[in-house]
Each structure stands twice: as C-alpha cells, then as structure tokens.
Write a protein that holds these residues in place. Sequence first.
Motif, mmCIF file in Angstrom:
data_model
loop_
_atom_site.group_PDB
_atom_site.id
_atom_site.type_symbol
_atom_site.label_atom_id
_atom_site.label_comp_id
_atom_site.label_asym_id
_atom_site.label_seq_id
_atom_site.Cartn_x
_atom_site.Cartn_y
_atom_site.Cartn_z
ATOM 1 N N ILE A 91 0.853 -1.190 0.000
ATOM 2 C CA ILE A 91 0.000 0.000 0.000
ATOM 3 C C ILE A 91 0.884 1.233 0.000
ATOM 4 C CG2 ILE A 91 -1.761 1.273 1.275
ATOM 5 C CD1 ILE A 91 -2.634 -1.447 2.461
ATOM 6 N N GLU A 92 0.826 1.971 -1.087
ATOM 7 C CA GLU A 92 1.604 3.199 -1.210
ATOM 8 C C GLU A 92 0.814 4.318 -0.556
ATOM 9 O OE1 GLU A 92 4.902 4.519 -1.631
ATOM 10 O OE2 GLU A 92 4.804 3.071 -3.274
ATOM 11 N N GLY A 93 1.309 4.792 0.593
ATOM 12 C CA GLY A 93 0.567 5.781 1.366
ATOM 13 C C GLY A 93 0.216 7.028 0.592
ATOM 14 N N ALA A 94 1.135 7.471 -0.264
ATOM 15 C CA ALA A 94 0.904 8.705 -1.019
ATOM 16 C C ALA A 94 -0.259 8.573 -1.997
ATOM 17 C CB ALA A 94 2.175 9.099 -1.766
ATOM 18 N N LEU A 139 0.521 7.361 8.284
ATOM 19 C CA LEU A 139 0.501 6.148 7.468
ATOM 20 C C LEU A 139 0.430 6.503 5.988
ATOM 21 C CD1 LEU A 139 0.396 3.010 7.987
ATOM 22 C CD2 LEU A 139 -2.059 3.185 7.512
ATOM 23 N N MET A 140 -0.217 7.603 5.669
ATOM 24 C CA MET A 140 -0.369 8.030 4.284
ATOM 25 C C MET A 140 0.915 8.622 3.720
ATOM 26 S SD MET A 140 -4.256 9.597 4.583
ATOM 27 C CE MET A 140 -4.464 9.954 2.836
ATOM 28 N N LYS A 141 1.944 8.720 4.537
ATOM 29 C CA LYS A 141 3.258 9.170 4.075
ATOM 30 C C LYS A 141 4.238 8.003 3.987
ATOM 31 C CE LYS A 141 2.682 13.681 6.320
ATOM 32 N NZ LYS A 141 3.227 14.588 7.364
ATOM 33 N N SER A 142 3.748 6.793 4.252
ATOM 34 C CA SER A 142 4.609 5.621 4.338
ATOM 35 C C SER A 142 4.262 4.612 3.253
ATOM 36 C CB SER A 142 4.446 4.955 5.720
ATOM 37 O OG SER A 142 4.562 5.889 6.765
ATOM 38 N N ARG A 143 5.116 3.602 3.124
ATOM 39 C CA ARG A 143 4.819 2.449 2.280
ATOM 40 C C ARG A 143 4.587 1.268 3.203
ATOM 41 N NH1 ARG A 143 8.757 1.094 -2.557
ATOM 42 N NH2 ARG A 143 7.486 2.748 -3.483
ATOM 43 N N SER A 144 3.462 0.583 3.045
ATOM 44 C CA SER A 144 3.094 -0.485 3.970
ATOM 45 C C SER A 144 2.806 -1.785 3.240
ATOM 46 C CB SER A 144 1.857 -0.081 4.785
ATOM 47 O OG SER A 144 2.115 1.079 5.556
ATOM 48 N N PHE A 145 3.044 -2.881 3.949
ATOM 49 C CA PHE A 145 2.742 -4.224 3.437
ATOM 50 C C PHE A 145 1.806 -4.885 4.436
ATOM 51 C CE2 PHE A 145 6.714 -2.932 1.642
ATOM 52 C CZ PHE A 145 6.739 -3.450 0.363
ATOM 53 N N TYR A 146 0.633 -5.273 3.962
ATOM 54 C CA TYR A 146 -0.366 -5.874 4.842
ATOM 55 C C TYR A 146 0.005 -7.321 5.125
ATOM 56 C CZ TYR A 146 -4.796 -7.848 6.408
ATOM 57 O OH TYR A 146 -5.759 -8.515 7.122
ATOM 58 N N VAL A 147 0.157 -7.660 6.409
ATOM 59 C CA VAL A 147 0.631 -8.997 6.777
ATOM 60 C C VAL A 147 -0.377 -9.796 7.602
ATOM 61 C CG1 VAL A 147 3.064 -8.377 6.607
ATOM 62 C CG2 VAL A 147 1.870 -8.041 8.776
ATOM 63 N N GLY A 148 -1.594 -9.266 7.759
ATOM 64 C CA GLY A 148 -2.609 -10.070 8.422
ATOM 65 C C GLY A 148 -3.454 -9.292 9.409
ATOM 66 N N GLU A 149 -4.488 -9.975 9.893
ATOM 67 C CA GLU A 149 -5.371 -9.390 10.896
ATOM 68 C C GLU A 149 -5.211 -10.162 12.191
ATOM 69 O OE1 GLU A 149 -9.200 -9.725 9.084
ATOM 70 O OE2 GLU A 149 -9.322 -11.893 9.366
ATOM 71 N N THR A 150 -5.582 -9.526 13.284
ATOM 72 C CA THR A 150 -5.414 -10.171 14.581
ATOM 73 C C THR A 150 -6.581 -9.862 15.502
ATOM 74 O OG1 THR A 150 -3.971 -10.381 16.522
ATOM 75 C CG2 THR A 150 -4.064 -8.227 15.481
ATOM 76 N N ALA A 151 -6.869 -10.824 16.363
ATOM 77 C CA ALA A 151 -7.880 -10.642 17.401
ATOM 78 C C ALA A 151 -7.220 -10.509 18.772
ATOM 79 C CB ALA A 151 -8.849 -11.824 17.404
ATOM 80 N N MET A 152 -5.906 -10.515 18.790
ATOM 81 C CA MET A 152 -5.170 -10.482 20.049
ATOM 82 C C MET A 152 -5.281 -9.125 20.734
ATOM 83 S SD MET A 152 -1.181 -11.567 20.687
ATOM 84 C CE MET A 152 -1.511 -13.314 20.451
ATOM 85 N N ALA A 153 -5.402 -9.135 22.045
ATOM 86 C CA ALA A 153 -5.479 -7.897 22.812
ATOM 87 C C ALA A 153 -4.150 -7.161 22.740
ATOM 88 C CB ALA A 153 -5.828 -8.203 24.267
ATOM 89 N N TYR A 154 -4.201 -5.839 22.888
ATOM 90 C CA TYR A 154 -2.990 -5.016 22.763
ATOM 91 C C TYR A 154 -1.923 -5.431 23.769
ATOM 92 C CZ TYR A 154 -4.764 -1.702 19.310
ATOM 93 O OH TYR A 154 -5.218 -1.130 18.153
#
Length: 268
Positions: A91-94, A139-154
Amino acid sequence: MIMDSNEPKDNVLFGENIDKSLYEDSMIETVKKMKSQNKSVYDLKSAEKEMEPKPDKYIFITIYSMHASIVIVDKELFDTLFFEPTWGQMIEGAQLSLNENSEAIRRLATTTPLQQYHITLDDDGRYILARNMYYIPWLMKSRSFYVGETAMAYLYLQMLSLQVLPRKYRLLLDDCLEFAKRFAHEVARRENGVRETEIQVLFRTLKVSEHYSMGTVEQKSRNNQLSGLTAALSYFTSFKLERFVAIIMTIVLAALAVYMYCTSSETH
C-alpha cells in the motif's frame, strides 16, 4: 544498546535494550521466562482467552524514511477510511485517499491512534525496542505491506513485540526490518493460516521498496560480498530516474579514471 556480535549468547541480558517507560518489568520477566521455554505468546492460555471473537486489527510492516516497523491499525477504521486489504498487498501511502471528504471521516483519521512497534535509537544513541502512537496521516506518508489481521489484545501484542526482539543488534537498517518480519511471521502463521512459502515470498518483495534497498545491500554485503553486489545491481536496475543518473555518473567517473590512468602511463 549495541551488542557485540561475537559476545557469548548467555551474556546478553534480555531487557537491557527495551524502553522501560513503555514496557513494565513484570511483562519483560514474563516474556523472558516464556522465551526460555521456547513458547510463543500464542501458546498462552490467557492470550487465547482474551482474544476478541473476531479479528479487529490489521497488522502492517510499514517503511518510513528508510525505517521499518510494525504498525497496528483498527480494522474498522481502515476499512471505513480506505478499503479492505488483501494479504501481502503493498500500500503506497501517497496514493491513499479517504473514501469521503467529510468532517466525520477527517476526525476519525486524526483522532484514532495507530500503534507502532520498532527498534530504534534513543537520545543516547542506544538501540531500544520502543512503542509509539501515530495517526492515519502518518501512514499516508509511508509504504506499507499488509501482513494479516489479529484478534489479540494489545497487551499480548506488546508481549509479542518483546518475544520477537532480536537477541543481538548489529545495524539499525537491517535489524528493524528483521524485527518487523519476525512479528509479521507470527501473526501470519498463527492467526491467518498463511503458508510459509507465501510468507517468504512476501519477505523477498520487501527489498524492492526503494526506502529499504540500501539496508538490504548493507546486510547482504556484510554476510556475503557477492550477494551484496547482486543486491546492489538489483537496486540500480529498478530504473528510476535518479538511479539511472547515478549509473551514468558512475560510468562517466570510471571512464575518466581509466583515461587519466592511461594518460599518466603514456607520459612515463
């Protein structure tokens, strides 16, 4: 704290290189004990018990200013502002734009925090594991790679960041990515059912990010000079204008050096 790579493993004290203002001593000790038993946070019954019924957070490896980190975003927030990502998506933030240009959407983007876990340097120049809060505009200024979703508590995601912390640090550029990859690997494998081959393919694609290519070159060249050269060639052959100019300048300088050497030899 920068560790000597030749230092005996037993002399490395887990917890010395952690921001103690963000991670409680009791949590550090719990993870230390867990690691000594070769267990994961995902093996803890308490972590399983406190999981949400459904995944409610997205996990990204995010690269900003040549620095890699793990970023955790509320799932409903991201879906509302943008779209539902697919595993491994870059995901290209820009290029991101909010689904609606309403006051309510803009307020969501600037008031709901994201959590970042990363290896960085403190004010004294020591390596530390740190946790930060940001907002969607970052985040919109960064480059991101989606690696999954989680249900784990913080709470247990914090423990996971401690679990995957490298025992010894060498170079900030490659260790911050290594930390992020270890975190992503656990989430992808344990909660998202992603196959190991798919995970490794994604990790290989990380090196194509222009913000991180030099870190890849540095890491590979330290371990193997030939592979470092291969990584460098890979970087320069991705034909961006600035890289093309760099190649031309390198050729010109090399030709000039040969010409000056030949001229000097003729005069003697």
